[in-house]
Design an enzyme around this catalytic site. Structure first.
Site, PDB file in Angstrom:
ATOM      1  N   TRP A 191     -15.552   1.610 -76.345  1.00  0.00           N
ATOM      2  CA  TRP A 191     -16.595   2.611 -76.526  1.00  0.00           C
ATOM      3  C   TRP A 191     -17.795   1.815 -77.034  1.00  0.00           C
ATOM      4  O   TRP A 191     -17.774   1.269 -78.142  1.00  0.00           O
ATOM      5  CB  TRP A 191     -16.163   3.666 -77.552  1.00  0.00           C
ATOM      6  CG  TRP A 191     -17.116   4.817 -77.641  1.00  0.00           C
ATOM      7  CD1 TRP A 191     -17.150   5.927 -76.849  1.00  0.00           C
ATOM      8  CD2 TRP A 191     -18.182   4.973 -78.588  1.00  0.00           C
ATOM      9  NE1 TRP A 191     -18.171   6.762 -77.240  1.00  0.00           N
ATOM     10  CE2 TRP A 191     -18.821   6.207 -78.296  1.00  0.00           C
ATOM     11  CE3 TRP A 191     -18.685   4.196 -79.635  1.00  0.00           C
ATOM     12  CZ2 TRP A 191     -19.910   6.678 -79.028  1.00  0.00           C
ATOM     13  CZ3 TRP A 191     -19.769   4.669 -80.364  1.00  0.00           C
ATOM     14  CH2 TRP A 191     -20.361   5.896 -80.062  1.00  0.00           C
ATOM     15  N   LYS A 227     -12.194   9.481 -78.916  1.00  0.00           N
ATOM     16  CA  LYS A 227     -11.365  10.335 -79.760  1.00  0.00           C
ATOM     17  C   LYS A 227     -11.607  10.093 -81.240  1.00  0.00           C
ATOM     18  O   LYS A 227     -11.695  11.014 -82.033  1.00  0.00           O
ATOM     19  CB  LYS A 227      -9.898  10.082 -79.421  1.00  0.00           C
ATOM     20  CG  LYS A 227      -8.914  10.902 -80.226  1.00  0.00           C
ATOM     21  CD  LYS A 227      -8.897  12.327 -79.766  1.00  0.00           C
ATOM     22  CE  LYS A 227      -7.965  13.198 -80.574  1.00  0.00           C
ATOM     23  NZ  LYS A 227      -8.351  14.613 -80.454  1.00  0.00           N
ATOM     24  N   GLU A 247     -16.809  26.445 -82.979  1.00  0.00           N
ATOM     25  CA  GLU A 247     -15.799  25.619 -82.302  1.00  0.00           C
ATOM     26  C   GLU A 247     -15.766  25.922 -80.802  1.00  0.00           C
ATOM     27  O   GLU A 247     -15.644  25.015 -79.976  1.00  0.00           O
ATOM     28  CB  GLU A 247     -14.425  25.861 -82.958  1.00  0.00           C
ATOM     29  CG  GLU A 247     -13.234  25.205 -82.280  1.00  0.00           C
ATOM     30  CD  GLU A 247     -13.274  23.678 -82.248  1.00  0.00           C
ATOM     31  OE1 GLU A 247     -14.226  23.065 -82.779  1.00  0.00           O
ATOM     32  OE2 GLU A 247     -12.357  23.095 -81.660  1.00  0.00           O
ATOM     33  N   LYS A 268     -16.437  23.013 -77.984  1.00  0.00           N
ATOM     34  CA  LYS A 268     -15.475  22.707 -76.902  1.00  0.00           C
ATOM     35  C   LYS A 268     -16.199  22.711 -75.552  1.00  0.00           C
ATOM     36  O   LYS A 268     -15.993  21.835 -74.725  1.00  0.00           O
ATOM     37  CB  LYS A 268     -14.325  23.720 -76.862  1.00  0.00           C
ATOM     38  CG  LYS A 268     -13.331  23.641 -78.000  1.00  0.00           C
ATOM     39  CD  LYS A 268     -12.340  22.492 -77.901  1.00  0.00           C
ATOM     40  CE  LYS A 268     -12.798  21.275 -78.634  1.00  0.00           C
ATOM     41  NZ  LYS A 268     -12.489  21.131 -80.010  1.00  0.00           N
ATOM     42  N   ARG A 282      -9.508   6.382 -76.673  1.00  0.00           N
ATOM     43  CA  ARG A 282     -10.352   5.835 -77.740  1.00  0.00           C
ATOM     44  C   ARG A 282     -11.690   5.315 -77.236  1.00  0.00           C
ATOM     45  O   ARG A 282     -12.584   5.000 -78.027  1.00  0.00           O
ATOM     46  CB  ARG A 282      -9.620   4.708 -78.485  1.00  0.00           C
ATOM     47  CG  ARG A 282      -8.322   5.143 -79.125  1.00  0.00           C
ATOM     48  CD  ARG A 282      -7.686   3.991 -79.849  1.00  0.00           C
ATOM     49  NE  ARG A 282      -8.468   3.584 -80.987  1.00  0.00           N
ATOM     50  CZ  ARG A 282      -8.377   4.108 -82.199  1.00  0.00           C
ATOM     51  NH1 ARG A 282      -7.499   5.068 -82.424  1.00  0.00           N
ATOM     52  NH2 ARG A 282      -9.130   3.679 -83.181  1.00  0.00           N
ATOM     53  N   HIS A 331     -32.404  37.409 -86.518  1.00  0.00           N
ATOM     54  CA  HIS A 331     -33.347  36.486 -87.166  1.00  0.00           C
ATOM     55  C   HIS A 331     -33.798  35.399 -86.193  1.00  0.00           C
ATOM     56  O   HIS A 331     -34.337  34.384 -86.605  1.00  0.00           O
ATOM     57  CB  HIS A 331     -32.703  35.878 -88.411  1.00  0.00           C
ATOM     58  CG  HIS A 331     -32.320  36.913 -89.422  1.00  0.00           C
ATOM     59  ND1 HIS A 331     -33.245  37.574 -90.192  1.00  0.00           N
ATOM     60  CD2 HIS A 331     -31.119  37.440 -89.750  1.00  0.00           C
ATOM     61  CE1 HIS A 331     -32.626  38.451 -90.969  1.00  0.00           C
ATOM     62  NE2 HIS A 331     -31.327  38.393 -90.716  1.00  0.00           N
ATOM     63  N   CYS A 334     -12.871   2.393 -79.246  1.00  0.00           N
ATOM     64  CA  CYS A 334     -12.220   1.172 -78.761  1.00  0.00           C
ATOM     65  C   CYS A 334     -10.718   1.191 -79.089  1.00  0.00           C
ATOM     66  O   CYS A 334     -10.313   1.533 -80.191  1.00  0.00           O
ATOM     67  CB  CYS A 334     -12.806  -0.097 -79.343  1.00  0.00           C
ATOM     68  SG  CYS A 334     -14.563  -0.270 -79.056  1.00  0.00           S
ATOM     69  N   ASN A 358     -12.887  -3.852 -82.491  1.00  0.00           N
ATOM     70  CA  ASN A 358     -13.266  -2.447 -82.662  1.00  0.00           C
ATOM     71  C   ASN A 358     -14.075  -2.380 -83.950  1.00  0.00           C
ATOM     72  O   ASN A 358     -13.633  -2.874 -84.983  1.00  0.00           O
ATOM     73  CB  ASN A 358     -12.005  -1.584 -82.784  1.00  0.00           C
ATOM     74  CG  ASN A 358     -12.313  -0.143 -83.140  1.00  0.00           C
ATOM     75  OD1 ASN A 358     -13.383   0.358 -82.833  1.00  0.00           O
ATOM     76  ND2 ASN A 358     -11.368   0.523 -83.781  1.00  0.00           N
ATOM     77  N   GLY A 359     -15.278  -1.796 -83.893  1.00  0.00           N
ATOM     78  CA  GLY A 359     -16.090  -1.687 -85.095  1.00  0.00           C
ATOM     79  C   GLY A 359     -17.473  -2.274 -84.867  1.00  0.00           C
ATOM     80  O   GLY A 359     -17.887  -2.506 -83.729  1.00  0.00           O
ATOM     81  N   GLU A 371     -18.700  19.675 -75.188  1.00  0.00           N
ATOM     82  CA  GLU A 371     -18.136  18.343 -75.007  1.00  0.00           C
ATOM     83  C   GLU A 371     -17.353  18.207 -73.701  1.00  0.00           C
ATOM     84  O   GLU A 371     -17.252  17.114 -73.161  1.00  0.00           O
ATOM     85  CB  GLU A 371     -17.326  17.874 -76.217  1.00  0.00           C
ATOM     86  CG  GLU A 371     -16.059  18.605 -76.506  1.00  0.00           C
ATOM     87  CD  GLU A 371     -15.350  18.072 -77.761  1.00  0.00           C
ATOM     88  OE1 GLU A 371     -15.520  16.910 -78.142  1.00  0.00           O
ATOM     89  OE2 GLU A 371     -14.594  18.861 -78.365  1.00  0.00           O
TER      90      GLU A 371
HETATM   91  O1  M6R Z   1     -10.264  12.521 -86.342  1.00  0.00           O
HETATM   92  P1  M6R Z   1     -11.212  13.496 -86.968  1.00  0.00           P
HETATM   93  O2  M6R Z   1     -10.616  14.822 -87.166  1.00  0.00           O
HETATM   94  O3  M6R Z   1     -11.828  12.962 -88.227  1.00  0.00           O
HETATM   95  O4  M6R Z   1     -12.379  13.653 -85.905  1.00  0.00           O
HETATM   96  C1  M6R Z   1     -13.516  14.417 -86.196  1.00  0.00           C
HETATM   97  C2  M6R Z   1     -14.349  14.653 -84.959  1.00  0.00           C
HETATM   98  O5  M6R Z   1     -14.789  13.448 -84.421  1.00  0.00           O
HETATM   99  C3  M6R Z   1     -13.579  15.431 -83.880  1.00  0.00           C
HETATM  100  O6  M6R Z   1     -13.093  16.642 -84.362  1.00  0.00           O
HETATM  101  C4  M6R Z   1     -14.489  15.708 -82.670  1.00  0.00           C
HETATM  102  O7  M6R Z   1     -15.501  16.593 -83.029  1.00  0.00           O
HETATM  103  C5  M6R Z   1     -13.695  16.243 -81.487  1.00  0.00           C
HETATM  104  N1  M6R Z   1     -14.096  15.578 -80.284  1.00  0.00           N
HETATM  105  C6  M6R Z   1     -13.877  17.697 -81.264  1.00  0.00           C
HETATM  106  O8  M6R Z   1     -13.140  18.171 -80.187  1.00  0.00           O
END
Ligand code: M6R
Length: 614
Positions: free
Chosen positions: A75, A609, A484, A488, A27, A507, A2, A101-102, A491
């Site tokens: 969100w 985000k 990672e 990527k 956000r 394994h 949010c 937000n929250g 997502e």
């Molecule tokens: O703001 P932060 O680094 O704490 O966020 C952590 C994760 O939410 C963030 O890295 C998330 O996994 C990303 N969408 C990855 O691309």
């Protein structure tokens, strides 16, 4: 999670608020809405879906001019992402509008109480309780500020609230507990927002708020109190980036721009850390050298991509400092009775500095008397404020939901920390530290060269855009790179992707290998003989089973050539630095493949985000 905007000033509030929401849409994008307060009454418009849907409503049903406004991009947590649950929420008589937000954890009890007294709810959200509670306080004769203080005293959970009331068309009132809210200080105008990006076009002067504070903005000024109405001081600061950093600058996606900013982001994160005399200086380090000498264990806590940065860092921390280092998902940490004491150094890694899982984890660690150092990209955010020390990454604002430059700069900051510890504790000689710093300082140029030749990776992504599954293999510091790379792709492209430690292949995961399955393999530099050789064996094993091997190997590594269906060359760097270069092609691959599929790269489905709820 949010985005929130509030405005009071001489400009048309609608333009300022909607523009602010546009910069905060990363956000959350389940719905968007605004409320304006003119001299007569409140006017609200809201719509589910992205901000573009709200733009359409505003075209069809224009709002009158007003100089006070609030806005929200959502969100969804409580209640489906539909029109009825979109913010702002108003009380039954439409006298007060609130955005949130929250999560208000005691909302069920509050809602039951309000319903018993005859209030009818128009949404399924927790937020609507606040609108009704504020209205009741205004009925008792309180002004909006006092009403907000009183309501906040009743709320449990995490919340940023921003409200405006028809009876008081001179102010916007905000409150925060555990969720972000910053104040923008203008000339004859003031702003509230979840993030400075919302008002950076108007001012770079900001005020950081503490926990459990209520802020009132008017044209003339800003007043901050605690929830009991006692005045408190916010901390003023200057935002060290400008509007251009929050714009796409000619790129199709923020993510692509942020990938290309990585040479600069890494260089900025290194800037001024290493003196001519050969000593490392971490200006934001508030832990003394004696305290750092007492550390006997390091626990790195983080989520998502930041967690993978922590996994990379572990190799360097243990190798350079000889301090045992654990890396743990922040969301798991406090639920397992971790062994933490005063000699534990907890390192929290967070781009946003607001991720609730990480924040709660460091609070738990501090309760156990651990020292907490945060590595963070966001000035004025909660984590640095609640830590004993902070190392800021100087990546500039990261707006694409998928973290890119955040990741690389977090690794760099962890390496600076590890070298600093090595220096203070004497586990590395000065000349060794100098040599490693020289190698790290060469990374921006290596990244630039890599990006200049990235075209074939983009072509590969377009070619593989119909793949249903992609695997990633890595070993040692390349293992988190594989994780990672898979994250990527998941997502952004919404296709099945998994990262494995190459040694684990036999394994279990080798059972997945089949004809044509794309498998990325991050090959360690040749200097690490055993690792390199073992990885070459792994490539042969998967190729023998028909997989399509996409091999990332350093320039000059000819051993891998016969086994690579596709070869992506990496600049030559030491093993511990390889994640800094090997991750970049995987970022580009995911970005390009998602683009080819027609996805919104900056705003992937179901994500936001900054995850400010647990
Ligand atoms: O703001 P932060 O680094 O704490 O966020 C952590 C994760 O939410 C963030 O890295 C998330 O996994 C990303 N969408 C990855 O691309």
């Amino acid at each position: 999670m949010c985005g929130i905007v509030g405005y009071v000033g001489d400009q048309q509030a609608l333009g300022v608020v909607v523009e602010g929401l546009r910069r905060l849409e990363y956000r959350g994008y389940d719905s968007a809405g605004v409320a304006l307060c003119d001299a007569v009454r409140l006017h609200a418009r809201k719509r589910s879906g992205k901000l573009a849907n709200l733009d359409k409503v505003l075209d069809e049903q224009p709002l009158p001019g007003a100089s006070i406004g609030i806005g929200h991009t959502r969100w969804a947590t409580h209640g489906a992402p539909n029109d009825r649950n979109a913010h702002p929420h108003l009380d039954a008589a439409g006298r007060v509008a609130v955005v949130h937000n929250g999560i208000i954890e005691n909302f069920a009890a509050l809602r039951a109480e309000l319903e018993q007294s005859g209030v009818e709810f128009a949404s399924d959200t927790d937020t609507e309780c606040v609108a009704h509670l504020l209205a009741l306080e205004l009925d008792r004769g309180l002004d909006l500020t006092a009403a907000m203080q009183s309501v906040c005293r009743r709320l449990e959970g995490a919340f940023t609230l921003v409200a405006t009331a028809a009876a008081d068309p001179s102010r916007v009132v905000g409150a925060r507990r555990n969720s972000p809210l910053v104040v923008g200080l203008g000339d004859g105008e003031n702003f509230l927002a979840s993030d400075v990006a919302a008002f950076i076009a108007h001012t770079r002067q900001a005020l950081e708020l503490g926990q459990d504070q209520v802020v009132t903005i008017t044209r003339e000024g800003v007043r901050v109190t605690d929830f009991d109405g006692r005045p408190v001081e916010g901390t003023a600061y200057h935002v060290d980036w400008d509007l251009s950093a929050a714009e796409k600058g000619g790129y199709d996606w923020f993510m692509r721009k942020e990938i290309y900013e990585q040479p600069r982001a890494v260089a900025d994160t290194l800037l001024g850390r290493f003196t001519r005399e050969g000593t490392l200086q971490l200006d934001e380090m508030r832990l003394s050298d004696d305290e750092l000498r007492e550390v006997d264990k390091i626990i790195v806590l983080a989520c998502g991509t930041s967690f993978y940065a922590g996994l990379v860092a572990k190799y360097a921390i243990e190798h350079w400092t000889r301090i045992p280092c654990e890396v743990e998902l922040a969301s798991e940490f406090r639920y397992r009775d971790p062994i933490v004491d005063h000699s534990t150094l907890v390192v929290a890694i967070s781009q946003s500095g607001e991720t609730m899982d990480t924040l709660q984890a460091i609070r738990h660690a501090r309760q156990q008397r651990a020292r907490v150092l945060s590595i963070c990209n966001t000035n004025g955010s909660t984590m640095p404020r609640e830590s004993d020390a902070v190392i800021y990454t100087h990546a500039g604002p990261e707006i694409g939901v998928a973290s890119t430059k955040g990741f690389l700069t977090q690794i760099v900051a962890c390496y600076l920390l590890a070298l600093y510890l090595a220096q203070v504790r004497g586990t590395k000689f000065g000349d060794e530290i100098t040599e490693i710093m020289d190698q790290i300082e060469a990374v921006p140029a290596a990244l630039q060269k890599l990006l200049d030749g990235i075209g074939p990776v983009e072509e590969l992504a377009r070619e593989l855009s119909t793949a249903r599954s992609v695997l990633f293999l890595g070993r040692h510091a390349g293992y988190p790179v594989a994780l990672e790379g898979a994250l990527k792709l998941k997502e952004l492209a919404y296709i099945h992707a998994e990262g494995f430690a190459a040694g684990e292949l036999k394994h279990g995961p080798i059972a997945l290998m089949e004809e044509g399955l794309p498998v990325f393999v991050v090959v360690p530099p040749q200097g690490r003989d055993q690792l390199h050789e073992k990885m070459v064996n792994n490539i042969q094993e998967i190729r023998a089973r028909g997989a399509r091997t996409i091999v990332l190997a350093e320039e000059g590594d000819e051993v891998v050539v016969p086994y690579a269906d596709t070869l992506i060359r990496l600049p030559r760097v030491p093993t511990l630095l390889q994640p800094l270069v090997a991750t970049v092609p995987l970022q580009v691959f995911a970005c390009e493949l998602a683009t080819a599929l027609g996805h919104d790269v900056d705003q992937p489905r179901n994500l936001a985000k900054s995850v400010t709820v647990e």
